[in-house]
Design a protein around this motif. Sequence first.
Motif, PDB file in Angstrom:
ATOM      1  N   ILE A   1      41.798  45.237  29.875  1.00  0.00           N
ATOM      2  CA  ILE A   1      42.700  44.266  29.802  1.00  0.00           C
ATOM      3  C   ILE A   1      42.878  43.288  30.827  1.00  0.00           C
ATOM      4  O   ILE A   1      43.009  42.045  30.358  1.00  0.00           O
ATOM      5  CB  ILE A   1      44.223  45.226  29.511  1.00  0.00           C
ATOM      6  N   PRO A   2      43.036  43.531  32.023  1.00  0.00           N
ATOM      7  CA  PRO A   2      42.948  42.556  33.158  1.00  0.00           C
ATOM      8  C   PRO A   2      41.490  41.620  32.883  1.00  0.00           C
ATOM      9  O   PRO A   2      41.773  40.649  33.067  1.00  0.00           O
ATOM     10  CB  PRO A   2      42.977  43.057  34.378  1.00  0.00           C
ATOM     11  N   ALA A   3      40.539  42.141  32.557  1.00  0.00           N
ATOM     12  CA  ALA A   3      39.282  41.226  32.553  1.00  0.00           C
ATOM     13  C   ALA A   3      39.403  40.506  31.443  1.00  0.00           C
ATOM     14  O   ALA A   3      38.971  39.219  31.218  1.00  0.00           O
ATOM     15  CB  ALA A   3      37.874  42.296  32.424  1.00  0.00           C
ATOM     16  N   TYR A   4      39.688  40.925  30.339  1.00  0.00           N
ATOM     17  CA  TYR A   4      40.098  40.027  29.134  1.00  0.00           C
ATOM     18  C   TYR A   4      41.038  38.977  29.484  1.00  0.00           C
ATOM     19  O   TYR A   4      40.791  37.962  29.050  1.00  0.00           O
ATOM     20  CB  TYR A   4      40.774  40.823  27.905  1.00  0.00           C
ATOM     21  N   ALA A   5      42.115  39.134  30.185  1.00  0.00           N
ATOM     22  CA  ALA A   5      43.193  38.377  30.458  1.00  0.00           C
ATOM     23  C   ALA A   5      42.424  37.153  31.547  1.00  0.00           C
ATOM     24  O   ALA A   5      42.665  36.082  31.307  1.00  0.00           O
ATOM     25  CB  ALA A   5      44.155  38.837  31.254  1.00  0.00           C
ATOM     26  N   LEU A   6      41.613  37.448  32.525  1.00  0.00           N
ATOM     27  CA  LEU A   6      40.843  36.843  33.261  1.00  0.00           C
ATOM     28  C   LEU A   6      40.011  35.734  32.518  1.00  0.00           C
ATOM     29  O   LEU A   6      40.269  34.378  32.772  1.00  0.00           O
ATOM     30  CB  LEU A   6      39.898  37.389  34.220  1.00  0.00           C
ATOM     31  N   TYR A   7      39.340  35.967  31.382  1.00  0.00           N
ATOM     32  CA  TYR A   7      38.424  35.162  30.599  1.00  0.00           C
ATOM     33  C   TYR A   7      39.579  34.359  29.626  1.00  0.00           C
ATOM     34  O   TYR A   7      39.499  33.175  29.411  1.00  0.00           O
ATOM     35  CB  TYR A   7      37.657  36.004  29.890  1.00  0.00           C
ATOM     36  N   ALA A   8      40.287  34.967  29.046  1.00  0.00           N
ATOM     37  CA  ALA A   8      41.127  34.280  27.860  1.00  0.00           C
ATOM     38  C   ALA A   8      42.288  33.296  28.325  1.00  0.00           C
ATOM     39  O   ALA A   8      42.605  32.257  27.696  1.00  0.00           O
ATOM     40  CB  ALA A   8      41.998  35.253  26.878  1.00  0.00           C
ATOM     41  N   SER A   9      42.373  33.671  29.611  1.00  0.00           N
ATOM     42  CA  SER A   9      43.648  32.706  30.089  1.00  0.00           C
ATOM     43  C   SER A   9      42.953  31.218  30.406  1.00  0.00           C
ATOM     44  O   SER A   9      43.948  30.414  30.703  1.00  0.00           O
ATOM     45  CB  SER A   9      44.300  33.337  31.370  1.00  0.00           C
ATOM     46  N   GLY A  10      41.819  31.293  30.657  1.00  0.00           N
ATOM     47  CA  GLY A  10      41.145  30.023  31.384  1.00  0.00           C
ATOM     48  C   GLY A  10      41.034  29.976  32.750  1.00  0.00           C
ATOM     49  O   GLY A  10      40.353  28.961  33.269  1.00  0.00           O
ATOM     50  N   LEU A  11      41.380  30.976  33.334  1.00  0.00           N
ATOM     51  CA  LEU A  11      41.151  30.994  34.803  1.00  0.00           C
ATOM     52  C   LEU A  11      39.699  30.900  35.152  1.00  0.00           C
ATOM     53  O   LEU A  11      39.351  30.378  35.810  1.00  0.00           O
ATOM     54  CB  LEU A  11      41.813  32.219  35.420  1.00  0.00           C
ATOM     55  N   MET A  12      38.949  31.904  34.419  1.00  0.00           N
ATOM     56  CA  MET A  12      37.402  31.783  34.366  1.00  0.00           C
ATOM     57  C   MET A  12      36.922  31.873  32.737  1.00  0.00           C
ATOM     58  O   MET A  12      37.048  32.623  32.271  1.00  0.00           O
ATOM     59  CB  MET A  12      37.027  32.944  34.980  1.00  0.00           C
ATOM     60  N   ASP A  13      36.817  30.628  32.259  1.00  0.00           N
ATOM     61  CA  ASP A  13      36.129  30.549  31.020  1.00  0.00           C
ATOM     62  C   ASP A  13      34.665  30.167  30.925  1.00  0.00           C
ATOM     63  O   ASP A  13      33.966  29.876  32.215  1.00  0.00           O
ATOM     64  CB  ASP A  13      36.871  29.435  30.176  1.00  0.00           C
ATOM     65  N   GLY A  14      34.064  29.605  29.933  1.00  0.00           N
ATOM     66  CA  GLY A  14      32.680  29.461  29.826  1.00  0.00           C
ATOM     67  C   GLY A  14      31.967  30.460  30.430  1.00  0.00           C
ATOM     68  O   GLY A  14      32.091  31.605  30.402  1.00  0.00           O
ATOM     69  N   TRP A  15      30.775  29.857  31.102  1.00  0.00           N
ATOM     70  CA  TRP A  15      29.579  30.901  31.679  1.00  0.00           C
ATOM     71  C   TRP A  15      30.224  31.655  32.638  1.00  0.00           C
ATOM     72  O   TRP A  15      29.908  32.957  32.957  1.00  0.00           O
ATOM     73  CB  TRP A  15      28.432  30.235  32.035  1.00  0.00           C
ATOM     74  N   SER A  16      31.291  31.253  33.548  1.00  0.00           N
ATOM     75  CA  SER A  16      31.764  32.087  34.691  1.00  0.00           C
ATOM     76  C   SER A  16      32.622  33.128  34.000  1.00  0.00           C
ATOM     77  O   SER A  16      32.642  34.512  34.561  1.00  0.00           O
ATOM     78  CB  SER A  16      32.559  31.334  35.643  1.00  0.00           C
TER      79      SER A  16
END
Length: 231
Positions: A83-98
């Motif tokens: 769940i935290p990994a999903y949040a990191l991506y979906a929140s925009g803190l790390m989006d795109g390729w990163s």
Amino acid sequence: MTDQVKALSVHLLTATGAVFAMLAMLQAIEKDWAMMFVWLIVAFAVDGIDGPLARHYDVKQYAPQFDGVLLDLIIDYLTYVFIPAYALYASGLMDGWSGWVAIIVITFGSAMYFADTRMKTTDNSFSGFPGCWNMVILVLFALSPPWQACLALVAVLTVTMFVPVKFVHPVRTDRWRMLTLPMALAWTVFAGFAAWENFDPLPVVFWGLMITSIYLLVAGAAQQVMYGKDG
């Protein structure tokens, strides 16, 4: 209550973590990151007390039909990693390729770490970073650093999972427990306030979260330097 009922009750308490994980995931889907972390912190608190209770009520003897270690690992993977990994991506803190790199590295590396039979040291500390991404990513939400800093931290901590660097267990590591346990409890309180304040915490909450996080991150390595890898 009989010993069997007490032991079974501990397993049932552990299993509530799955419910809290689902509640956190539902909030994540709605992008309500504050409430997502509130539920993850509740699950974190349950995870902190069910282990001592399991040992106190000897669940292996009185409720052996359920594997408490396996149950705990399943829930920990959901609440600490997935769940935290999903949040990191979906929140925009790390989006795109990163973001893709982060979620792949975090979920894959943590799966291998959780299955590693060498993850505990002789003093009940962790060998390598114990996959506590819920704690790391909550701090990232509070700091809102650039994606480059997030990516560097994810890369370093993932590598650290597989090198013999110690990380303290707040409850089971005997050395410095009188300091470590209050630090872990304080981190839980500060993290809860930070999430409740929608990651715009008061300075005392912000600095409390930073200080307790740094201590929990480096205490094991400090012990290793001072007392040796088995100390």
